[in-house]
Design an enzyme around this catalytic site. Structure first.
Site, PDB file in Angstrom:
ATOM      1  N   GLN A  42      -2.107 -40.762  -3.144  1.00  0.00           N
ATOM      2  CA  GLN A  42      -2.720 -40.676  -4.461  1.00  0.00           C
ATOM      3  C   GLN A  42      -2.265 -39.435  -5.222  1.00  0.00           C
ATOM      4  O   GLN A  42      -1.713 -38.497  -4.651  1.00  0.00           O
ATOM      5  CB  GLN A  42      -4.246 -40.670  -4.333  1.00  0.00           C
ATOM      6  CG  GLN A  42      -4.813 -41.984  -3.832  1.00  0.00           C
ATOM      7  CD  GLN A  42      -6.322 -42.051  -3.971  1.00  0.00           C
ATOM      8  OE1 GLN A  42      -7.043 -41.892  -2.999  1.00  0.00           O
ATOM      9  NE2 GLN A  42      -6.802 -42.277  -5.177  1.00  0.00           N
ATOM     10  N   HIS A  43      -2.554 -39.461  -6.519  1.00  0.00           N
ATOM     11  CA  HIS A  43      -2.526 -38.302  -7.413  1.00  0.00           C
ATOM     12  C   HIS A  43      -1.146 -37.864  -7.883  1.00  0.00           C
ATOM     13  O   HIS A  43      -1.039 -37.139  -8.868  1.00  0.00           O
ATOM     14  CB  HIS A  43      -3.207 -37.085  -6.777  1.00  0.00           C
ATOM     15  CG  HIS A  43      -4.526 -37.339  -6.160  1.00  0.00           C
ATOM     16  ND1 HIS A  43      -5.528 -38.048  -6.799  1.00  0.00           N
ATOM     17  CD2 HIS A  43      -5.028 -36.986  -4.945  1.00  0.00           C
ATOM     18  CE1 HIS A  43      -6.582 -38.115  -6.008  1.00  0.00           C
ATOM     19  NE2 HIS A  43      -6.304 -37.487  -4.885  1.00  0.00           N
ATOM     20  N   ASP A  47      -4.252 -44.655  -0.865  1.00  0.00           N
ATOM     21  CA  ASP A  47      -4.133 -44.772   0.589  1.00  0.00           C
ATOM     22  C   ASP A  47      -5.480 -44.900   1.297  1.00  0.00           C
ATOM     23  O   ASP A  47      -5.638 -45.725   2.212  1.00  0.00           O
ATOM     24  CB  ASP A  47      -3.329 -43.610   1.165  1.00  0.00           C
ATOM     25  CG  ASP A  47      -3.763 -42.241   0.678  1.00  0.00           C
ATOM     26  OD1 ASP A  47      -4.780 -42.130  -0.042  1.00  0.00           O
ATOM     27  OD2 ASP A  47      -3.069 -41.258   1.011  1.00  0.00           O
TER      28      ASP A  47
END
Length: 466
Positions: A72-73, A237
């Protein structure tokens, strides 16, 4: 001939591809390829690894549906031609810590939590957007679209990309994502399922109404790729792992990998103005409150290296020590920390005496330190009303007998260890089957171990040094 589905986990370290039977859920083949180290990575490395892992898994020619879950991110900034503007800043890049402080100060932590379910920290995408706007304004000015790692890979695998690299060209409006990954950007509201364009504009330091963001699909929605295959929206995830483990209400997922995570499956959103608990969405239409630590399995790796033993011997040493490690306490913030939000912190060893300074106590204190940090996260979620009936312990470190035993002591609930598996990729495959058939599969892993809760003085000792 059985229907086959593919699930992908594009993680920080590697790309894993799992091919499953859509009827039984059985894994029929798999592939893997490595990613480079670092906190910023050229996304081209992920694309090459995805292609390599697919090839090792036997290709997708006989696959009816696929889905990509991933880290992520990470910020993937694209220009109008669909080209990546700069290397992606990953979740574990902390250079945007000051940007997180500035964004929070601009509207207040309460308002951020109300509007997005999160309070900015250096990991989140919005802070990386602000860093780019301040540190590299010429590049930020070229941004035509912003994607997350799994969004960009899905787009590329469907056949889109720069005109000289992809048959379908740079159709930026074909970017898609899901609620779980979007909820980690700090400019998406998972209660209304809408982007907060004003917060994105605040981060970018310019009007962002024309910046293309991936279309957010529901868990059973789909698009198609260049070959007509069904493509599910993918997931972050941790949401992918929750889906892969069949987690339901009352289940707490604890994963000890490169990062440590504690997440719950709930049907109501959570809001924590302290920023400790991030109110993410899950991949099944609900919510996934989560606490993440930067320091997890690599701390255990470091302890094993310092003691010049392998992980099995480290586990034996830890189990030879008494709970509480004779008063030795490791605060394992080797790489700064996200929870608590101390990006510049370093690790500290407390309670060293002639009696406590043994190999056994150090081994146990290392594992206790990692797990106590995660247990603090679970307590923060409980304080918000999250129910915890059992912990599902996963990640490479979960295979250690010492980690399993100590987890049962510090979490205070039954600890269940599912059989080892690539649960993020398995969850992505579950989502692909859902998109293909219209029904969520009820696939559940078998259990490797189940430990009843017990107690340890390690928790109180760890808290005393926070």
């Amino acid at each position: 001939m059985p229907h086959l589905i593919a699930g992908v986990d594009s993680s920080t370290q590697s790309c894993k591809v799992i091919i499953r039977d859509a009827d039984s859920g059985a894994v029929v083949r798999s592939g893997r390829a490595s990613h480079p180290d670092g906190t910023e990575v050229d996304p081209a490395h992920w694309w090459r690894a995805l292609q390599g892992a697919i090839a090792e898994a036997g290709g997708l020619d006989d696959v009816a549906a696929w889905s990509i879950a991933g880290q992520q991110h990470g910020l993937v900034a694209l220009d109008a031609d669909g080209r990546v503007i700069r290397d992606s800043l990953l979740w574990n890049d902390t250079r945007s810590a000051e940007a997180a402080v500035d964004l929070t100060a601009a509207i207040g932590a309460d308002a951020y939590a109300e509007r997005t379910g999160v309070v900015p920290v250096a990991s989140f995408t919005a802070t990386k957007v602000r860093w780019l706007a301040d540190a590299e304004p010429e590049r930020a000015a070229r941004i035509a679209a912003i994607a997350l790692p799994h969004d960009w890979l899905t787009w590329r695998l469907r056949g889109f990309g720069p005109a000289d690299e992809a048959a379908l060209g740079p159709q930026l409006d074909e970017l898609i994502t899901d609620r779980s990954d979007a909820s980690g950007t700090a400019y998406f509201n998972s209660s209304t399922n809408e982007y907060d364009r004003d917060l994105l504009s605040l981060a970018l330091r310019r009007e962002a109404a024309e910046v293309i963001l991936p279309r957010v699909l529901g868990p059973s929605e789909s698009v198609t790729d260049h070959a007509g295959r069904t493509v599910a929206p993918g997931a972050g995830d941790n949401a992918g792992a929750a889906l892969g483990m069949g987690a339901r209400g009352g289940d707490i997922g604890v994963s000890i990998g490169t990062s440590g995570t504690v997440f719950a499956v709930t049907d109501q959103p959570t809001r924590d103005e302290t920023g400790t608990v991030a109110g993410f969405a899950d991949a099944a239409g609900g919510f996934l409150p989560i606490v993440t630590t930067l320091n997890a399995a690599r701390v255990i790796d470091t302890a094993a290296a310092l003691l010049a033993v392998d992980h099995a011997a480290l586990s034996d040493l830890a189990l030879a020590a008494e709970p509480g490690s004779g008063g030795l306490v490791l605060q394992p913030w080797f790489e700064g920390e996200r929870t608590p939000n101390r990006p510049d912190a370093t690790a500290t060893l407390f309670g060293m005496t002639l009696a406590s300074a043994t190999r056994e106590n150090f081994a146990r204190a290392t594992i206790e330190g990692v797990l106590c940090g995660l247990a603090e996260g679970l307590d923060a979620m409980r304080a918000l009303g999250v129910e915890a009936k059992r912990v599902l312990l996963t990640g490479g470190a979960a295979q250690s007998p010492a980690v399993r035993q100590i987890a049962s002591e510090v979490f205070g609930v039954t600890v269940v260890v599912p059989d080892p598996g690539e649960y993020v990729a398995l969850g992505a495959a579950t989502q692909a089957a859902w998109a293909l058939t219209g029904e969520r599969p009820n696939w559940k892993p078998t259990t490797l171990a189940e430990l009843p809760p017990s107690t340890s003085p390690a928790r109180d000792a760890y808290r005393a040094h926070l």
